[in-house]
Design a protein around this motif. Structure first.
Motif, mmCIF file in Angstrom:
data_model
loop_
_atom_site.group_PDB
_atom_site.id
_atom_site.type_symbol
_atom_site.label_atom_id
_atom_site.label_comp_id
_atom_site.label_asym_id
_atom_site.label_seq_id
_atom_site.Cartn_x
_atom_site.Cartn_y
_atom_site.Cartn_z
ATOM 1 N N GLU A 127 -31.186 34.614 116.121
ATOM 2 C CA GLU A 127 -31.489 34.928 117.112
ATOM 3 C C GLU A 127 -33.189 35.306 117.307
ATOM 4 O OE1 GLU A 127 -30.009 38.900 119.102
ATOM 5 O OE2 GLU A 127 -27.577 38.431 118.171
ATOM 6 N N GLY A 128 -33.757 35.567 116.039
ATOM 7 C CA GLY A 128 -35.082 35.423 115.756
ATOM 8 C C GLY A 128 -35.810 33.807 115.943
ATOM 9 N N MET A 129 -35.106 33.092 115.450
ATOM 10 C CA MET A 129 -35.513 31.554 115.227
ATOM 11 C C MET A 129 -35.171 31.202 116.792
ATOM 12 S SD MET A 129 -36.496 30.300 112.157
ATOM 13 C CE MET A 129 -36.209 29.782 110.372
ATOM 14 N N VAL A 130 -33.727 30.861 117.920
ATOM 15 C CA VAL A 130 -33.800 30.852 118.971
ATOM 16 C C VAL A 130 -34.396 31.538 119.693
ATOM 17 C CG1 VAL A 130 -31.964 30.610 120.526
ATOM 18 C CG2 VAL A 130 -31.933 30.427 118.934
ATOM 19 N N ALA A 131 -35.379 32.811 119.597
ATOM 20 C CA ALA A 131 -36.056 33.356 120.606
ATOM 21 C C ALA A 131 -37.548 32.342 120.116
ATOM 22 C CB ALA A 131 -36.964 34.987 120.313
ATOM 23 N N GLU A 132 -38.646 31.882 119.102
ATOM 24 C CA GLU A 132 -39.354 31.291 118.243
ATOM 25 C C GLU A 132 -39.081 29.781 119.281
ATOM 26 O OE1 GLU A 132 -43.297 31.089 116.871
ATOM 27 O OE2 GLU A 132 -41.885 32.942 117.408
ATOM 28 N N ALA A 133 -38.254 29.485 119.021
ATOM 29 C CA ALA A 133 -38.076 27.932 119.551
ATOM 30 C C ALA A 133 -37.864 27.968 120.966
ATOM 31 C CB ALA A 133 -36.433 27.395 119.171
ATOM 32 N N ARG A 134 -37.614 28.977 121.947
ATOM 33 C CA ARG A 134 -37.549 29.362 123.595
ATOM 34 C C ARG A 134 -39.252 29.188 123.598
ATOM 35 N NH1 ARG A 134 -31.855 32.729 123.746
ATOM 36 N NH2 ARG A 134 -30.562 30.987 124.230
ATOM 37 N N ARG A 135 -39.348 30.120 122.638
ATOM 38 C CA ARG A 135 -41.138 30.213 122.846
ATOM 39 C C ARG A 135 -42.674 29.435 123.017
ATOM 40 N NH1 ARG A 135 -45.684 31.356 120.433
ATOM 41 N NH2 ARG A 135 -44.628 30.959 118.424
ATOM 42 N N LEU A 136 -42.145 28.433 121.980
ATOM 43 C CA LEU A 136 -42.699 26.908 121.320
ATOM 44 C C LEU A 136 -41.978 26.633 122.827
ATOM 45 C CD1 LEU A 136 -42.209 27.279 117.701
ATOM 46 C CD2 LEU A 136 -44.289 27.345 119.272
ATOM 47 N N GLU A 137 -40.934 26.332 123.023
ATOM 48 C CA GLU A 137 -40.671 25.437 124.619
ATOM 49 C C GLU A 137 -41.132 25.797 125.765
ATOM 50 O OE1 GLU A 137 -38.810 21.826 125.881
ATOM 51 O OE2 GLU A 137 -38.903 22.495 123.752
ATOM 52 N N THR A 138 -41.503 26.781 125.959
ATOM 53 C CA THR A 138 -42.443 26.907 126.832
ATOM 54 C C THR A 138 -44.249 26.930 126.648
ATOM 55 O OG1 THR A 138 -42.423 29.734 126.580
ATOM 56 C CG2 THR A 138 -40.196 29.102 127.781
ATOM 57 N N GLY A 139 -44.441 26.403 126.406
ATOM 58 C CA GLY A 139 -45.758 25.980 126.080
ATOM 59 C C GLY A 139 -46.348 25.262 127.229
ATOM 60 N N ARG A 140 -47.181 25.100 127.738
ATOM 61 C CA ARG A 140 -47.591 24.423 128.623
ATOM 62 C C ARG A 140 -47.251 22.870 128.721
ATOM 63 N NH1 ARG A 140 -53.748 24.594 130.358
ATOM 64 N NH2 ARG A 140 -53.914 23.954 128.697
ATOM 65 N N ASP A 141 -47.818 22.585 127.235
ATOM 66 C CA ASP A 141 -47.810 20.806 127.370
ATOM 67 C C ASP A 141 -46.814 20.602 127.093
ATOM 68 O OD1 ASP A 141 -50.593 20.682 127.529
ATOM 69 O OD2 ASP A 141 -51.487 20.577 125.112
ATOM 70 N N VAL A 142 -45.814 21.208 126.410
ATOM 71 C CA VAL A 142 -44.119 20.987 126.187
ATOM 72 C C VAL A 142 -44.293 21.336 127.647
ATOM 73 C CG1 VAL A 142 -41.891 21.932 125.278
ATOM 74 C CG2 VAL A 142 -43.886 21.919 124.245
ATOM 75 N N VAL A 143 -44.338 21.693 129.200
ATOM 76 C CA VAL A 143 -43.348 22.071 130.533
ATOM 77 C C VAL A 143 -44.139 20.509 130.937
ATOM 78 C CG1 VAL A 143 -43.064 23.408 132.813
ATOM 79 C CG2 VAL A 143 -43.047 23.925 130.179
ATOM 80 N N ALA A 144 -45.222 20.127 130.408
ATOM 81 C CA ALA A 144 -45.835 19.171 131.559
ATOM 82 C C ALA A 144 -45.464 18.193 131.313
ATOM 83 C CB ALA A 144 -47.273 19.396 131.095
ATOM 84 N N ALA A 145 -45.216 17.341 130.129
ATOM 85 C CA ALA A 145 -44.268 16.386 129.673
ATOM 86 C C ALA A 145 -42.786 16.236 130.360
ATOM 87 C CB ALA A 145 -44.486 16.454 128.389
ATOM 88 N N ARG A 146 -42.186 17.734 130.386
ATOM 89 C CA ARG A 146 -40.856 17.403 130.335
ATOM 90 C C ARG A 146 -41.003 17.272 131.941
ATOM 91 N NH1 ARG A 146 -38.763 22.521 128.543
ATOM 92 N NH2 ARG A 146 -39.029 23.229 130.308
ATOM 93 N N ALA A 147 -41.953 17.864 132.507
ATOM 94 C CA ALA A 147 -41.796 17.513 134.617
ATOM 95 C C ALA A 147 -41.680 16.674 134.407
ATOM 96 C CB ALA A 147 -43.021 18.641 135.226
#
Length: 287
Positions: A127-147
């Motif tokens: 759960e700790g690893m998945v929580a960290e992965a989700r936190r990193l996935e919500t970074g501004r650059d990541v979200v902008a690239a996906r959008a």
């Protein structure tokens, strides 16, 4: 053939999850420092291998020797060339593909595949690893690239790799970075990966290995036994967890062992590629 390593009771999923929960926040930093930056190059080699494996397919691999080294033809070195030097990867070669990334950890490998266009499900027992992965996935650059469509989407879930709830024949590729050697049963995990892959899909793994030769393996064992627990302990406060990881590397049968396991579960044409003198290795096969 490989002794007690394949005893299904030798790894407890709950203990594994707790161990990785404790080090999730500094896991990537420790990897970068302890590998002297090699872990990033290995991730690029992994992403390239997935693209090559999807493009090649099992028919193109017919007749290959599972113990043969697959050498990067552009540079003559096993898998060390950067992704940016490959024309095939200067676009979105995985666009439209659905990939399962098993034991995704903090999502480094999942995001690497998404940057090449794939829609990725990253799963891990921690759960700790998945929580960290989700936190990193919500970074501004990541979200902008996906959008703007310049990368695929990644979703994360908590799943035991030896008993996954995904439907049969669902994914266009299945991957696993550094996780197979920590499974309660690597063979059972590979069997699950084969089950959820569609016919003809590649299964690609990346993990630590043991260098060839006489002097280098001894130096590597010394480095692994001293430096990894020291760096991991200083940065996370949990040196015992990194001593455990060192032990798993020592016990792991390496790329030829993985090729054997792939055959056992019915995967076709297993191939292996050592990275950085064999400190790590890539394996691939097809359903």
């Amino acid at each position: 053939m490989f002794g007690a390593y394949f005893d299904e009771g030798s790894r407890d999923p709950e203990r594994q999850a707790h161990r990785f929960d404790r080090i999730a926040g500094r896991y990537d930093l420790v990897n970068d420092v302890a590998s002297l930056g090699c872990s990033r190059r290995w991730t690029r080699a992994f992403a390239r291998a997935v693209v090559e494996s999807v493009d090649a397919g099992p028919a193109d691999a017919e007749g290959t020797d599972a113990d043969a080294t697959i050498v990067d033809s552009a540079h003559g070195r096993p898998g060390d060339s950067p992704v940016s030097n490959s024309p095939a990867l200067n676009r979105l070669p995985l666009l439209g593909l659905h990939i399962l990334d098993v034991a995704c950890g903090t999502g480094t490998s999942s995001r690497a595949l998404a940057r090449l266009g794939a829609d990725v499900i990253g799963c891990d027992v921690s759960e700790g690893m998945v929580a960290e992965a989700r936190r990193l996935e919500t970074g501004r650059d990541v979200v902008a690239a996906r959008a703007d469509g310049s990368r695929g989407a990644v979703t994360y879930c908590i799943t035991d790799a030896c008993d996954m709830g995904f439907a049969d024949n669902r994914f266009d590729a299945v991957t696993c970075c550094y996780g197979l050697r920590n499974m309660p049963s690597p063979v059972a995990a590979l069997g699950q990966m084969r089950r959820v892959a569609r016919p003809g899909a590649p299964i690609v793994t990346l993990d630590f290995d043991m260098p060839s030769g006489t002097l280098l393996p001894n130096a590597y064992r010394l480095y692994d036994a001293i430096v990894l627990p020291l760096v991991g302990g200083l940065l996370t406060g949990h040196p015992s967890d990194y001593r455990y990881l060192t032990q798993t590397i020592e016990q792991w049968p390496g790329r030829r062992g993985v090729a054997h396991m792939m055959r056992v579960v019915g995967l076709r044409h297993p191939q292996c590629r050592p990275l950085t003198k064999g400190i790590a290795s890539l394996n691939r096969a097809w359903k």
